[in-house]
Every structure is written in C-alpha cells, then in structure tokens.
Write an enzyme that holds these catalytic residues in place. Structure first.
Site, mmCIF file in Angstrom:
data_model
loop_
_atom_site.group_PDB
_atom_site.id
_atom_site.type_symbol
_atom_site.label_atom_id
_atom_site.label_comp_id
_atom_site.label_asym_id
_atom_site.label_seq_id
_atom_site.Cartn_x
_atom_site.Cartn_y
_atom_site.Cartn_z
ATOM 1 N N ALA A 1 -4.275 -8.334 1.334
ATOM 2 C CA ALA A 1 -3.638 -9.837 1.571
ATOM 3 C C ALA A 1 -3.004 -10.314 0.281
ATOM 4 O O ALA A 1 -2.382 -11.226 0.352
ATOM 5 C CB ALA A 1 -5.111 -10.562 1.836
ATOM 6 N N GLY B 1 -1.986 -14.068 -0.271
ATOM 7 C CA GLY B 1 -2.508 -14.756 1.088
ATOM 8 C C GLY B 1 -1.447 -15.476 1.817
ATOM 9 O O GLY B 1 -1.388 -16.282 2.609
ATOM 10 N N GLY B 2 0.030 -15.199 1.269
ATOM 11 C CA GLY B 2 1.153 -15.561 2.125
ATOM 12 C C GLY B 2 0.950 -15.436 3.512
ATOM 13 O O GLY B 2 1.161 -16.447 4.378
ATOM 14 N N ASP C 1 -8.550 -7.159 -0.161
ATOM 15 C CA ASP C 1 -7.784 -6.760 -1.321
ATOM 16 C C ASP C 1 -8.388 -5.912 -2.289
ATOM 17 O O ASP C 1 -9.736 -6.488 -2.565
ATOM 18 C CB ASP C 1 -6.943 -7.955 -1.972
ATOM 19 C CG ASP C 1 -5.557 -7.419 -2.472
ATOM 20 O OD1 ASP C 1 -4.405 -7.572 -2.031
ATOM 21 O OD2 ASP C 1 -5.826 -6.764 -3.812
ATOM 22 N N ASP D 1 -14.344 -3.032 -2.281
ATOM 23 C CA ASP D 1 -14.785 -2.328 -3.394
ATOM 24 C C ASP D 1 -16.206 -2.025 -3.088
ATOM 25 O O ASP D 1 -16.389 -1.892 -2.157
ATOM 26 C CB ASP D 1 -14.779 -3.520 -4.456
ATOM 27 C CG ASP D 1 -15.778 -4.675 -4.088
ATOM 28 O OD1 ASP D 1 -16.562 -4.682 -3.085
ATOM 29 O OD2 ASP D 1 -15.773 -5.667 -4.725
ATOM 30 N N CYS E 1 7.791 -4.124 1.605
ATOM 31 C CA CYS E 1 9.051 -5.031 1.108
ATOM 32 C C CYS E 1 9.944 -3.830 0.521
ATOM 33 O O CYS E 1 10.485 -4.338 -0.618
ATOM 34 C CB CYS E 1 8.818 -6.072 0.238
ATOM 35 S SG CYS E 1 7.711 -5.925 -1.090
#
Length: 471
Positions: free
Chosen positions: A247, A250-251, A270, A297, A370
C-alpha cells in the site's frame, strides 16, 4: 536572484542530488530549498525547472563532456554545457555568468574554457550519438526498452522526457467531479476531465493545489491517471474485502475505499510501518473510515496466515524499477543499476506468491508496477501462472467497460494486460495484469449405480472457473 545566482544555485542543487543518489531527487530538492529560505518562489521554480531539465538530458550532456575532454563531470560542467548546447549561449555570455562575482560561479579555468569552446555553436543532438545516448538512458537498459516497445522504443522513451501534467483524483466520498472542478475553479485552478479515468481531473496549467481548500478538505488527491486506472481495475465494491498488499502511502487504497463508499473493508499492508503511518493523515482528510492498516512483519505473521482465502480482491502494487515514472523522477534514469533489477525480480515473485494465498476462490488478483520493463511485468505473470495453475488471466479489455464508464484506448483492444505510456495515453508508464483464482474442482458424481465390489467408472473432471464479474 540574478541569472548568475540562479545558475550557481542550480549547480549546487545538482551536486546535492548526485552526492545523495540513494535519496530521490525531489526529496533532496525539498531539503535544499528548506535550508535556503531566502530563495523566493519564482527563483525556486526557475532553479528546479533547469535542474530537472538537465537530469532529463544528462546522457547527452555527459556525452559532450566526454567528446570535448572536459576535466569535470560535476554540476558546474553539466550546467555550463547545458547553457551552451540547449540555451544557445556563446562563450562571451557564459563568461559573464561565470565571472566570480557575488553569488555567481567562479571564473572558468583554461581547461574548462578549451572544452566549452568546442561546444559553441552546436546543439545538444549530434549524429554520432548512439541511440541510447540520444534517448538519455543507460546503455544496459536499452535492450529492455527495445523488448518492451520494439521499433517504437525511441518515440516511447522520448515521451518519458516530457514534463508530466498535474493529475487529480476526485474523492467521491466528498464531492462529485463537477463539484470538485467548481471548487478548484474558485481557487483559480482550471481543470479538464481525463480521457479514461472517470473520477480524474487534469490541470490545464501546472500549479500547486496542496494549500487550497479543495485539497485540504479532501475533495481531491494528487494521483496520475494511470495509477487511477490501476485502482479502478480492482473493481472494489461496497461490502467487499480488499487487500492492498503493497500500500505504501495509500494512494490506491484511498481510491478503492472511495469506490466502496466506506462499506466493506480495505486492509492496507506494507513491509514498512512508517509508510502506513504516513497514510493516516491522508485517510482522515479523505474521510475514508473502512481502512485497516497492517504491517507485513513478524508480529502479524499469524494474522496473515489466518487471512488465507479471505479477500475478494488483492492488489499487488509491487516494488519496481520505476522506469515508468522517469518524466517525474528523471534522476531514476541514472541511479538505476543492473543489480537493482536483479534483486527486484525474485522479490516481486515472492510478493506475488504470498499475496495469492489471500485471494478467495473466484476472487481477483491484480498485479501492477510503474515499470515499463517486460522482466518485471509480462515475464513475472507468465512465471507466476506456471507456479499457480489455480489462477488465470482475465484480459483487461474484458473488464474495462464494466469497471469504467469510458472507452478503453484502441491499442488495448483484445490485450491481455494493461500497458500505459506517456506517448499513447498521456499517463506515466504503468503495467497491470488482472487474474482470477479458479473455483475448486468438484468431484463428478457417478452417473449410474455400481455394485459393491465394482468401483465406479472414472469420469472426466470438469473444472469450473467461476470468474466473478469485474475480477
């Protein structure tokens, strides 16, 4: 600031960016200007624009330094070469700037003068430049780019050199697209609807929006149109269970939460809890109340195991080379190393394998980067499908019209995957694959009775795919 002072500041900023190559250039620049509050807004823009332009054409500029045997490769040499080859200055103009005056660069020495004199009257392109120099990429990356784009790779990479627009996503929890557009107009910000993202607005002119009421009140978020499209392909609906496996800040989490109208659950995950912490303010501003944050984690290992097969959709926005964002982060062209790609590929595969365990039968797995490199994209999905026969690809155009109210780009018609580029779509370079987890195989019932001592005849097993609409 005088023109000479702006040049001196640009040299200093470029040296900072190069010396701190482990940090993104935008963060280095932010710290640079915070430490120099005497530099006004107009001067900051001028210095930043020149520095970012130089980073975009850094390969050609260093080629000229090599050709003329310039004694330096630092910011001073690069800026001087740019002033001559791009801005068209002659030696007399350059000497007036590099004169050692107050706040201006020191005078040129004999070796610098001799090299720069050879550039006088020339422009940046040169017929002897190899393709990879002309396109301002490192030589080792060029074969990957050729594989991605074929004969069009030159035009595609040239488009990555253009400065990006400012894209906004309207937060439908707080406003309609028209309401947000009107609110921005009251602040003097002119926008236009996006071609593909139904909730997107693009600024007609680059301006800062973060201090205005529309942004501060959560009506809009800054998000590239390509990123908005990736989030839309998740097809997050009210009542669903969604996992955003990488994440970050958080976009895409925000976009999915808005699509669900705060009904259902989004779990933002994350490996770095600090990233998730940074998303908290954005979630509050957006009014997104159905988001749960979980660090990947040791403390959450048991929780993750219990979530196996629990989610309708799992988005994997994988860590990648970021080659698709070069127009925003031109320093990435030069900081990326072969070992970075080598280390990322097994990491991406492991993340995909872990995230796949969270998908329920009939649920969707969306993998996105990306990056424009096939090694991180198509090759990763092909390898994943070899390891996981219980997943299959849903062609992106098969679901586009179900999840978006716009027509897909013509070049994507019939495509297996989403591949976006600045040249064709006006977005950053994005890749996305939409997959579905097949329903479990059901035992075929015996079609006729058998005796107690005779086993039933074997029947072929029919495998139901159970593809959910919009997966």
């Amino acid at each position: 600031m005088t023109p000479g002072a702006r040049v001196a500041a640009t040299i200093e900023l470029l040296d900072e960016i190069v010396s701190r190559s482990e940090r993104p250039a935008d963060l280095v620049a932010n710290a640079f200007f915070r430490a120099r509050r005497f530099i006004g807004g107009g001067d900051r823009r001028a210095v930043s624009e020149r520095a970012w332009g130089i980073l975009r054409r850094y390969g050609q500029l260093t080629w000229w330094l090599d050709r003329t045997r310039h004694p330096d490769r630092g910011g001073r040499a690069i800026v001087a070469a740019d002033l001559m080859l791009v801005e068209g200055m002659g030696m007399r103009d350059l000497e007036a700037i590099f004169d050692g005056g107050r706040y201006r660069p020191s005078m040129l020495d004999e070796a610098e003068y001799r090299a720069l004199r050879q550039m006088e009257g020339h422009s940046l392109p040169h017929p002897e430049q190899p393709d990879w120099v002309r396109l301002n990429v490192q030589e080792w990356v060029a074969p990957h780019l050729k594989e991605a784009y074929g004969d069009a790779w030159g035009r595609e990479i040239a488009a990555l050199e253009t400065p990006p627009p400012v894209d906004l996503r309207v937060n439908r929890l707080k406003a309609s697209v028209e309401e947000a557009r009107e609110a921005l107009a009251r602040e003097g910000i002119d926008t236009e609807p996006m071609r593909y993202a139904a909730n997107g607005l693009r600024l007609r002119k680059r301006l800062s929006v973060v201090a205005g009421d529309a942004f501060q009140n959560g009506l809009v978020e800054i998000q590239d149109e390509g990123s908005q499209l990736v989030a839309a392909l998740v097809d997050a609906k009210p009542g669903m269970q969604i996992a955003d496996y990488c994440a970050g800040a958080g976009g895409k989490t925000l976009a999915m939460a808005a699509g669900m109208n705060n009904k259902g659950r989004v779990v933002a995950m994350d490996v770095l809890e600090t990233r998730l912490d940074r998303s908290a303010q954005r979630l509050r501003r957006a009014g997104a109340h159905n988001v749960e944050r979980r660090a990947i984690d040791a403390d959450n290992r048991k929780w993750l195991k219990r979530q196996g097969g629990a989610f309708d959709r799992v988005l994997v926005d994988a860590p990648c080379t970021g080659t698709g964002t070069w127009r925003r982060n031109p320093d990435g062209r030069w900081t990326l190393q072969p070992k970075d790609l080598e280390e990322l590929l097994p990491k991406q595969a492991a993340i995909l394998d872990a995230a796949a365990r969270l998908v329920k039968p009939g649920g969707g797995l969306i993998y996105a980067t990306c990056s424009v490199l096939p090694a991180e994209n198509e090759h990763q999905i092909d390898a994943f499908l070899e390891r996981h026969s219980d997943f299959e690809v849903v062609p992106v155009t098969a679901i586009w019209r179900d999840v978006l109210s716009t027509e897909p780009p013509g070049d994507l018609e019939g495509a297996r995957f989403l591949r976006l580029s600045p040249l064709k779509h006006g977005t950053d370079g994005f890749f996305a694959a939409t997959l579905v987890r097949k329903e479990p195989v059901k035992e075929a019932a015996s079609q006729e009775a058998t005796s107690e001592n005779e086993p039933p005849p074997e029947e072929p097993i029919q495998q139901a795919t159970g593809v959910e609409e919009g997966a």
